[in-house]
Write an enzyme that holds these catalytic residues in place. Structure first.
Site, PDB file in Angstrom:
ATOM      1  N   HIS A 120     -27.198 -64.152 -51.554  1.00  0.00           N
ATOM      2  CA  HIS A 120     -28.420 -63.445 -51.196  1.00  0.00           C
ATOM      3  C   HIS A 120     -28.850 -63.695 -49.754  1.00  0.00           C
ATOM      4  O   HIS A 120     -28.704 -64.778 -49.215  1.00  0.00           O
ATOM      5  CB  HIS A 120     -29.556 -63.843 -52.144  1.00  0.00           C
ATOM      6  CG  HIS A 120     -29.841 -65.322 -52.155  1.00  0.00           C
ATOM      7  ND1 HIS A 120     -30.689 -65.924 -51.258  1.00  0.00           N
ATOM      8  CD2 HIS A 120     -29.367 -66.321 -52.941  1.00  0.00           C
ATOM      9  CE1 HIS A 120     -30.746 -67.219 -51.499  1.00  0.00           C
ATOM     10  NE2 HIS A 120     -29.946 -67.487 -52.520  1.00  0.00           N
ATOM     11  N   ASP A 121     -29.333 -62.643 -49.136  1.00  0.00           N
ATOM     12  CA  ASP A 121     -29.954 -62.689 -47.811  1.00  0.00           C
ATOM     13  C   ASP A 121     -28.966 -63.012 -46.691  1.00  0.00           C
ATOM     14  O   ASP A 121     -29.388 -63.334 -45.573  1.00  0.00           O
ATOM     15  CB  ASP A 121     -31.122 -63.686 -47.782  1.00  0.00           C
ATOM     16  CG  ASP A 121     -32.151 -63.400 -48.852  1.00  0.00           C
ATOM     17  OD1 ASP A 121     -32.770 -62.327 -48.797  1.00  0.00           O
ATOM     18  OD2 ASP A 121     -32.316 -64.235 -49.770  1.00  0.00           O
ATOM     19  N   GLY A 138     -26.687 -68.817 -49.531  1.00  0.00           N
ATOM     20  CA  GLY A 138     -27.751 -67.900 -49.140  1.00  0.00           C
ATOM     21  C   GLY A 138     -28.168 -68.033 -47.691  1.00  0.00           C
ATOM     22  O   GLY A 138     -28.040 -69.084 -47.074  1.00  0.00           O
TER      23      GLY A 138
END
Length: 255
Positions: A120-121, A138
């Protein structure tokens, strides 16, 4: 162009020539651009936008929710993938998190080999190569033309500068500046990515300036602020890019 066994949600937006293989699953918020090919058993879900001419192989999982305990089912987060990417078998790319900006992004012309994970991200640029089973935690930033060796791991919030190179099984716990080759657990600097720079058209003078900047940063016994002062006087745009990367580093650089 869509196999009758595939499950494509009626709200999904696919260009007319997109190919979807047997038993693939495509969710309601997915957009896929022209010329893209989705392999058998691939799952594409979430708020995911995929550009043109991408090849996603069998059993990939694209746009699934992040592996983050803070994520909630109603969070508005997304995944964006550019054009001309190759995403091989069993790759996993997750959407973003609210706390991390809400976006995971993969640029153009990237080559992801089997079992790659992008968490994520993460913000990945263009023209990168991820060898088999390399993984990003992340919030990692990967700039253009970076190569990750097989089984390499990058800690959350780290950054990999443009044209850097990770050797096989490297574990990155701090930022890797542009042009630098790194290796080991934890990763340490091992020189500059000379061959990669030559292949991308860097001149001999460019490579010499970058090599001298590497020596200033890593070999001349200078403190970091002293090394940066020297780099500021070099008058080479590539060296300036390296110095700027070091200055904006949040985790500190490998050294």
């Amino acid at each position: 162009m869509i196999d009758p066994t595939a499950r494509v949600h009626p709200d999904a937006r696919l260009a007319p020539d997109v190919e979807v293989g047997p038993y693939a699953v495509i969710g309601p918020k997915v957009q896929i651009g022209a010329g893209s090919v989705i392999g058998p058993h691939a799952v594409i879900t979430g708020d995911t936008r995929i550009g043109r001419n991408n090849r996603i192989f069998q059993f990939a999982s694209i746009g699934e929710i992040p592996q983050d305990k803070k994520y909630h089912a109603d969070d508005d987060t997304r995944l964006e993938i550019g054009d001309d990417n190759t995403i091989r078998e069993f790759c996993t790319i997750n959407t973003g998190t609210v706390g991390g900006g809400g976006l995971t992004r993969l640029g153009d012309n990237n080559w992801l080999m089997a079992y790659v994970h992008i968490a994520h991200d993460c913000l990945v640029g263009s023209h990168t190569i991820f060898a088999n089973s390399s993984s990003l935690a992340g919030h990692v930033v990967v700039e253009d033309h970076v190569i990750l060796g097989g089984f390499s791991l990058v800690h959350q919030f780290c950054a990999l500068g443009a044209h850097s190179f990770l050797a096989v099984s490297s574990v990155v716990l701090k930022d890797v500046p542009p042009f630098v080759m790194a290796e080991g657990n934890s990763a340490r600097p091992r020189g500059i990515n000379t061959e990669g720079l030559r292949r991308r058209g860097f001149t001999g003078d460019d490579i010499t300036a970058i090599r001298n900047a590497y020596k200033t940063l890593y070999r001349n016994g200078l403190r970091l602020n002293e090394a940066l002062a020297v780099l500021d006087g070099e008058g080479c745009s590539h060296v300036a890019d390296m110095a700027a990367f070091v200055r904006r580093s949040q985790r500190g650089i490998i050294r």
